[in-house]
Design a protein around this motif. Structure first.
Motif, PDB file in Angstrom:
ATOM      1  N   GLU A 472      52.558  44.195  33.638  1.00  0.00           N
ATOM      2  CA  GLU A 472      54.098  44.598  33.819  1.00  0.00           C
ATOM      3  C   GLU A 472      54.505  45.862  34.059  1.00  0.00           C
ATOM      4  OE1 GLU A 472      56.595  42.299  33.528  1.00  0.00           O
ATOM      5  OE2 GLU A 472      54.867  40.675  33.629  1.00  0.00           O
ATOM      6  N   ALA A 473      53.534  46.768  33.356  1.00  0.00           N
ATOM      7  CA  ALA A 473      53.412  48.333  33.511  1.00  0.00           C
ATOM      8  C   ALA A 473      53.268  48.833  35.248  1.00  0.00           C
ATOM      9  CB  ALA A 473      52.976  49.086  32.620  1.00  0.00           C
ATOM     10  N   GLY A 474      52.708  47.743  35.790  1.00  0.00           N
ATOM     11  CA  GLY A 474      52.199  48.362  37.123  1.00  0.00           C
ATOM     12  C   GLY A 474      50.981  49.161  37.150  1.00  0.00           C
ATOM     13  N   GLU A 475      50.082  48.974  35.997  1.00  0.00           N
ATOM     14  CA  GLU A 475      49.057  49.641  35.892  1.00  0.00           C
ATOM     15  C   GLU A 475      47.833  48.702  36.518  1.00  0.00           C
ATOM     16  OE1 GLU A 475      48.346  52.436  35.222  1.00  0.00           O
ATOM     17  OE2 GLU A 475      50.369  53.053  34.514  1.00  0.00           O
ATOM     18  N   PHE A 476      47.722  48.413  37.679  1.00  0.00           N
ATOM     19  CA  PHE A 476      47.032  47.325  38.122  1.00  0.00           C
ATOM     20  C   PHE A 476      45.427  47.419  38.405  1.00  0.00           C
ATOM     21  CE2 PHE A 476      51.146  47.147  40.788  1.00  0.00           C
ATOM     22  CZ  PHE A 476      51.611  46.049  39.810  1.00  0.00           C
ATOM     23  N   ARG A 477      45.007  48.898  38.553  1.00  0.00           N
ATOM     24  CA  ARG A 477      43.557  49.211  38.758  1.00  0.00           C
ATOM     25  C   ARG A 477      42.896  48.711  37.527  1.00  0.00           C
ATOM     26  NH1 ARG A 477      43.344  55.211  41.215  1.00  0.00           N
ATOM     27  NH2 ARG A 477      40.936  54.736  41.315  1.00  0.00           N
ATOM     28  N   ALA A 496      43.273  33.856  33.296  1.00  0.00           N
ATOM     29  CA  ALA A 496      42.800  35.215  33.724  1.00  0.00           C
ATOM     30  C   ALA A 496      42.662  35.059  34.983  1.00  0.00           C
ATOM     31  CB  ALA A 496      41.321  35.273  33.066  1.00  0.00           C
ATOM     32  N   ARG A 497      42.257  33.862  35.774  1.00  0.00           N
ATOM     33  CA  ARG A 497      41.994  33.822  37.219  1.00  0.00           C
ATOM     34  C   ARG A 497      43.431  34.195  37.937  1.00  0.00           C
ATOM     35  NH1 ARG A 497      39.192  29.065  36.414  1.00  0.00           N
ATOM     36  NH2 ARG A 497      40.649  27.924  37.904  1.00  0.00           N
ATOM     37  N   ASN A 498      44.342  33.571  37.412  1.00  0.00           N
ATOM     38  CA  ASN A 498      45.908  33.568  38.139  1.00  0.00           C
ATOM     39  C   ASN A 498      46.470  34.934  38.129  1.00  0.00           C
ATOM     40  OD1 ASN A 498      45.741  30.935  38.869  1.00  0.00           O
ATOM     41  ND2 ASN A 498      46.700  30.216  36.991  1.00  0.00           N
ATOM     42  N   LEU A 499      46.232  35.492  36.765  1.00  0.00           N
ATOM     43  CA  LEU A 499      46.581  36.878  36.422  1.00  0.00           C
ATOM     44  C   LEU A 499      46.016  37.836  37.528  1.00  0.00           C
ATOM     45  CD1 LEU A 499      48.602  38.938  34.996  1.00  0.00           C
ATOM     46  CD2 LEU A 499      46.852  38.946  33.330  1.00  0.00           C
ATOM     47  N   LEU A 500      44.548  37.760  37.378  1.00  0.00           N
ATOM     48  CA  LEU A 500      43.799  38.662  38.383  1.00  0.00           C
ATOM     49  C   LEU A 500      44.259  38.418  39.738  1.00  0.00           C
ATOM     50  CD1 LEU A 500      41.802  40.902  38.695  1.00  0.00           C
ATOM     51  CD2 LEU A 500      39.977  39.279  38.725  1.00  0.00           C
ATOM     52  N   ALA A 501      44.499  37.063  40.270  1.00  0.00           N
ATOM     53  CA  ALA A 501      44.745  36.937  41.441  1.00  0.00           C
ATOM     54  C   ALA A 501      46.180  37.567  41.748  1.00  0.00           C
ATOM     55  CB  ALA A 501      45.102  35.551  41.857  1.00  0.00           C
ATOM     56  N   GLN A 502      47.269  37.667  40.945  1.00  0.00           N
ATOM     57  CA  GLN A 502      48.505  38.373  41.000  1.00  0.00           C
ATOM     58  C   GLN A 502      48.226  39.865  41.091  1.00  0.00           C
ATOM     59  OE1 GLN A 502      51.207  37.575  41.895  1.00  0.00           O
ATOM     60  NE2 GLN A 502      52.027  35.714  40.735  1.00  0.00           N
ATOM     61  N   VAL A 503      47.211  40.339  40.263  1.00  0.00           N
ATOM     62  CA  VAL A 503      46.932  41.845  40.179  1.00  0.00           C
ATOM     63  C   VAL A 503      46.310  42.200  41.793  1.00  0.00           C
ATOM     64  CG1 VAL A 503      45.373  43.569  39.541  1.00  0.00           C
ATOM     65  CG2 VAL A 503      46.384  42.204  37.742  1.00  0.00           C
ATOM     66  N   TYR A 504      45.496  41.301  42.199  1.00  0.00           N
ATOM     67  CA  TYR A 504      44.878  41.697  43.397  1.00  0.00           C
ATOM     68  C   TYR A 504      45.940  41.638  44.659  1.00  0.00           C
ATOM     69  CZ  TYR A 504      40.011  41.137  42.148  1.00  0.00           C
ATOM     70  OH  TYR A 504      38.720  41.612  41.221  1.00  0.00           O
ATOM     71  N   ARG A 505      46.882  40.840  44.399  1.00  0.00           N
ATOM     72  CA  ARG A 505      47.889  40.844  45.580  1.00  0.00           C
ATOM     73  C   ARG A 505      48.771  42.068  45.500  1.00  0.00           C
ATOM     74  NH1 ARG A 505      48.865  35.244  43.603  1.00  0.00           N
ATOM     75  NH2 ARG A 505      47.532  33.828  44.811  1.00  0.00           N
ATOM     76  N   TRP A 516      40.886  46.740  53.184  1.00  0.00           N
ATOM     77  CA  TRP A 516      41.174  46.772  51.660  1.00  0.00           C
ATOM     78  C   TRP A 516      41.921  45.558  51.447  1.00  0.00           C
ATOM     79  CZ3 TRP A 516      41.308  51.336  48.070  1.00  0.00           C
ATOM     80  CH2 TRP A 516      39.944  52.179  48.027  1.00  0.00           C
ATOM     81  N   ARG A 517      43.014  45.588  52.149  1.00  0.00           N
ATOM     82  CA  ARG A 517      44.232  44.376  51.988  1.00  0.00           C
ATOM     83  C   ARG A 517      43.642  43.173  51.945  1.00  0.00           C
ATOM     84  NH1 ARG A 517      49.731  43.514  52.656  1.00  0.00           N
ATOM     85  NH2 ARG A 517      50.000  41.395  53.505  1.00  0.00           N
ATOM     86  N   ASN A 518      42.562  42.895  53.117  1.00  0.00           N
ATOM     87  CA  ASN A 518      41.988  41.552  53.261  1.00  0.00           C
ATOM     88  C   ASN A 518      41.262  41.292  52.193  1.00  0.00           C
ATOM     89  OD1 ASN A 518      43.604  41.255  55.748  1.00  0.00           O
ATOM     90  ND2 ASN A 518      41.764  42.288  57.002  1.00  0.00           N
ATOM     91  N   PHE A 519      40.483  42.337  51.511  1.00  0.00           N
ATOM     92  CA  PHE A 519      39.603  42.171  50.507  1.00  0.00           C
ATOM     93  C   PHE A 519      40.204  41.714  49.207  1.00  0.00           C
ATOM     94  CE2 PHE A 519      35.621  44.048  52.462  1.00  0.00           C
ATOM     95  CZ  PHE A 519      34.678  43.355  51.377  1.00  0.00           C
ATOM     96  N   TYR A 520      41.331  42.141  48.808  1.00  0.00           N
ATOM     97  CA  TYR A 520      42.302  41.935  47.853  1.00  0.00           C
ATOM     98  C   TYR A 520      42.757  40.513  48.022  1.00  0.00           C
ATOM     99  CZ  TYR A 520      42.017  46.682  45.727  1.00  0.00           C
ATOM    100  OH  TYR A 520      41.706  47.882  45.269  1.00  0.00           O
ATOM    101  N   LEU A 521      43.541  40.264  49.134  1.00  0.00           N
ATOM    102  CA  LEU A 521      44.001  38.790  49.179  1.00  0.00           C
ATOM    103  C   LEU A 521      42.999  37.821  49.379  1.00  0.00           C
ATOM    104  CD1 LEU A 521      46.660  39.889  51.879  1.00  0.00           C
ATOM    105  CD2 LEU A 521      47.191  39.276  49.557  1.00  0.00           C
ATOM    106  N   THR A 522      41.932  37.795  49.984  1.00  0.00           N
ATOM    107  CA  THR A 522      40.658  37.020  50.010  1.00  0.00           C
ATOM    108  C   THR A 522      40.326  36.710  48.552  1.00  0.00           C
ATOM    109  OG1 THR A 522      40.304  37.536  52.265  1.00  0.00           O
ATOM    110  CG2 THR A 522      38.676  36.048  51.107  1.00  0.00           C
TER     111      THR A 522
END
Length: 661
Positions: A472-477, A496-505, A516-522
């Motif tokens: 929520e705070a935008g602290e994705f890393r 956890a999987r769904n939340l991490l997927a949103q973080v990666y997106r 990097w974009r492709n790594f995160y999205l895949t």
């Protein structure tokens, strides 16, 4: 990681790591396609991502249209559709202003690369661009086309040549110049000729020294893992849309056809070697051990034209490639560019490369070359400087910033390589992976470490609450780090999987780097949908299989041996290639497979096979039984010991997990 047993003899063949194997039974491909489209469309853009993208491009002048003028200059025509192996029209959506789901700088780069077709570079020099990851160049010689870097696949090269034939008239190919040993610069060579022309061999193939060995050796031993990771890096599993794959910075995508390899008729072994190619004087400049193990650039004095190969590009390239490979030396790379500046810059009217678009005029040529030279040297030198001050591989990228003179140039932006992973590469080049901190000498493996981490923070529920707050705070890393621990501790934790997927997106949408974009999205896709049920990509062709030297072949067998099982065995055999007079003594010792070339041992089992028979086995064209019937395979000694020897060899599963344990 699952392994597939390789049984020698009695009908089941040996396989090389680059050959196709059966995919695991997981998601049906059609089901997956529907799911990935829905998943991509559901993705939301976090306000922090919008703000990060806006802030990331403050140093860039988007009113500078020079690259668009260059990318469109000399356009002649294109096809209105694509082919199964590669369809450039799938990127027609890349128009207008960047959507919130794509970094504006990457969107600009992809917009430039989406322009496809045939272009005139200068009189007698033409390029077909964006028919594959790389460019293919056609130079008019006295008797036909001199072709430079014929793409990845036969199908893509055929398509490019068809466009040239349609627009410029049909001419034969008199010579092929292959600038370096990566597959996107030689794999399509069979698409330039008929089989009759190949048989007649009435053309030249010119490569840098050591070309054939480097083409077949770079990815053989570690090819399975590299290829799997490449499916992340190039976004091959992602939909083409603003929420998915929009390109990879160096080009848009890789073609999926059949690669080939023809042996060179001449290798460049001397620096600045000069001779005529089909009546065109060319001077070759070797650039060994920089972007590729073996590579050259070249200069054409009559045309005042310079081919920069893949040493100079309109992006920061990789000093380390995220798919996995040996690191590259930024100092050496920079020195080569400086040599080119000294020798050619002031007499070059046009500089064109194996990727991207050309530049014209001395001023623009110097601007591009000097910027690229300074870029690689700066990353190298400043990484080493900070390392000598005690900063580690993971601290240096946070302290390292390019000076404005470099960072403000679009040609130096991290569309493919990044400042972060390239600086880590230079650290690794000198110091290796270990940062000197004893805590990092022997950490727990990922799953054990993850379970301890989750326990330390108070369990899964507490970790999720903190990660959700970070999201929520935008602290994705750090949210990505913490959630990755939770998934390795509890792989079935769907929340956890769904939340991490949103973080990666969100991290993907912020990434200026296409890879990097492709790594995160895949990663996001496989977290939520699992690993796809698809055939394994066939990254090796019959040409590649036939080109593997026997000593490398035995090295490949050695890395497929199950060492624990082998340590309990006392096995050895002679391996004889009957039609090439090659032989080797193979033996197990201490759980490792050793080979001694050009020798055999008395009174041990011997496998006799023709080279063509061995190739047929590896290409799954024939069984051992069929080859024995033909007389291509014979055995002496105890056949059960030969079978026991090869029963120790296992083929690794291709579709292994990356984002889950």
């Amino acid at each position: 990681m699952m392994m597939k047993k390789l049984v020698f003899g009695f009908g089941v063949s040996l396989l090389l790591s680059a050959c196709a194997v059966e995919a695991p039974k997981k998601l049906d491909a059609t089901q997956h396609s529907i799911m990935q489209q829905n998943e991509a469309l559901k993705a939301k853009v976090h306000p922090a991502t919008i703000a990060a993208n806006k802030n990331s491009v403050k140093a860039l002048d988007f009113s500078d249209r020079r690259d668009f003028d260059r990318a469109e200059r000399g356009f002649i025509a294109s096809f209105d559709d694509g082919i199964a192996a590669y369809d450039p029209t799938q990127y027609d959506f890349i128009t207008g202003k960047a959507p919130d789901t794509v970094n504006p700088s990457l969107w600009r780069q992809s917009k430039l690369l989406a322009k496809h077709g045939l272009f005139e570079v200068s009189k007698g020099i033409y390029q077909v661009r964006s028919f594959d990851l790389s460019n293919i160049t056609f130079i008019q010689g006295d008797t036909g086309w001199i072709v430079v870097d014929p793409l990845i696949s036969k199908e893509a090269a055929i398509r490019a040549k068809a466009l040239v034939d349609r627009e410029l008239g049909e001419k034969p190919v008199s010579a092929v110049l292959i600038t370096h040993s990566h597959i996107d610069h030689y794999g399509g060579i069979r698409g330039l000729f008929t089989e009759e022309q190949i048989e007649a061999a009435d053309f030249e193939i010119i490569t840098p020294e050591g070309f054939v060995l480097e083409t077949v050796s770079e990815n053989i031993l570690a090819g399975n893992a590299m290829s799997r990771r490449a499916s992340y890096m190039f976004g091959g599993l992602l939909p083409r849309n603003p929420q998915g794959q929009v390109g990879v910075g160096l080009g848009q995508a890789i073609s999926s056809g059949e690669p080939g390899l023809l042996y060179p008729t001449r290798e460049i072994t001397q620096d600045f070697e000069s001779f005529e190619v089909d009546g065109i004087p060319i001077e070759f400049m070797l650039t060994l051990g920089a972007e590729a193990p073996t590579e050259f650039m070249f200069y054409m004095p009559e045309q005042r034209a310079f081919c920069q190969a893949e040493i100079i590009n309109h992006t920061l390239h990789n000093l380390y490639t995220p798919r996995g490979a040996k690191v590259r030396d930024g100092k050496v790379w920079s020195v080569y560019i400086d040599q080119a500046i000294q020798k050619y810059a002031d007499k070059t009217d046009v500089s064109f490369g194996s990727h991207h678009w050309p530049v014209w005029g001395k001023e623009d040529v110097n601007e591009l070359w000097i910027g690229q030279r300074d870029l690689y040297r700066y990353i190298h030198d400043q990484t080493v400087r900070l390392a000598n001050e005690g900063y580690t591989m993971h601290e240096i990228p946070e302290r390292l910033e390019l000076p404005d003179s470099l960072a403000s140039s679009f040609a130096n932006r991290g569309y493919y390589g990044t400042l972060s992973h390239n600086s880590k590469a230079q650290y690794q080049l000198y110091f290796g992976y270990f940062d000197g901190n004893p805590a990092n000498l022997n950490p727990l493996p990922p799953t054990k470490e993850a379970k301890k981490f989750v326990d330390y923070v108070g369990g899964a529920k507490a970790l999720l609450e903190k990660a959700e707050a970070d999201y929520e705070a935008g602290e994705f890393r750090f949210a990505a780090t913490a959630l990755n621990h939770l998934i390795f501790a509890e792989p079935e934790n769907e929340t956890a999987r769904n939340l991490l997927a949103q973080v990666y997106r969100q991290l993907a949408y912020q990434s200026e780097s296409g890879s990097w974009r492709n790594f995160y999205l895949t990663g996001a896709q496989e977290l939520t949908q699992g690993v796809m049920d698809l055939p394994r990509p066939n990254t090796a062709s019959p040409d590649m299989i036939r080109s593997i030297p026997m000593n490398l072949y035995f090295d490949l067998l050695a890395v497929k041996i199950d060492g624990k099982k082998a340590a309990k065995k006392d096995l050895e055999l002679n391996f004889v290639i009957t039609d090439t007079d090659q032989k080797a003594h193979l033996f197990l010792s201490g759980g490792a497979l050793h080979h001694r070339m050009d020798t055999t041992k008395d009174d041990i089992p011997t496998l006799n096979i023709t080279r063509s028979g061995l190739d047929a086995l590896n290409l799954k064209q024939k069984s051992v039984a069929e080859l024995r019937k033909e007389g291509a395979v014979t055995m002496s000694g105890n056949p059960l010991k030969i079978k026991a020897f090869f029963d120790l060899i296992e083929d690794p599963e291709y579709w292994f997990e990356i984002v889950r344990p």
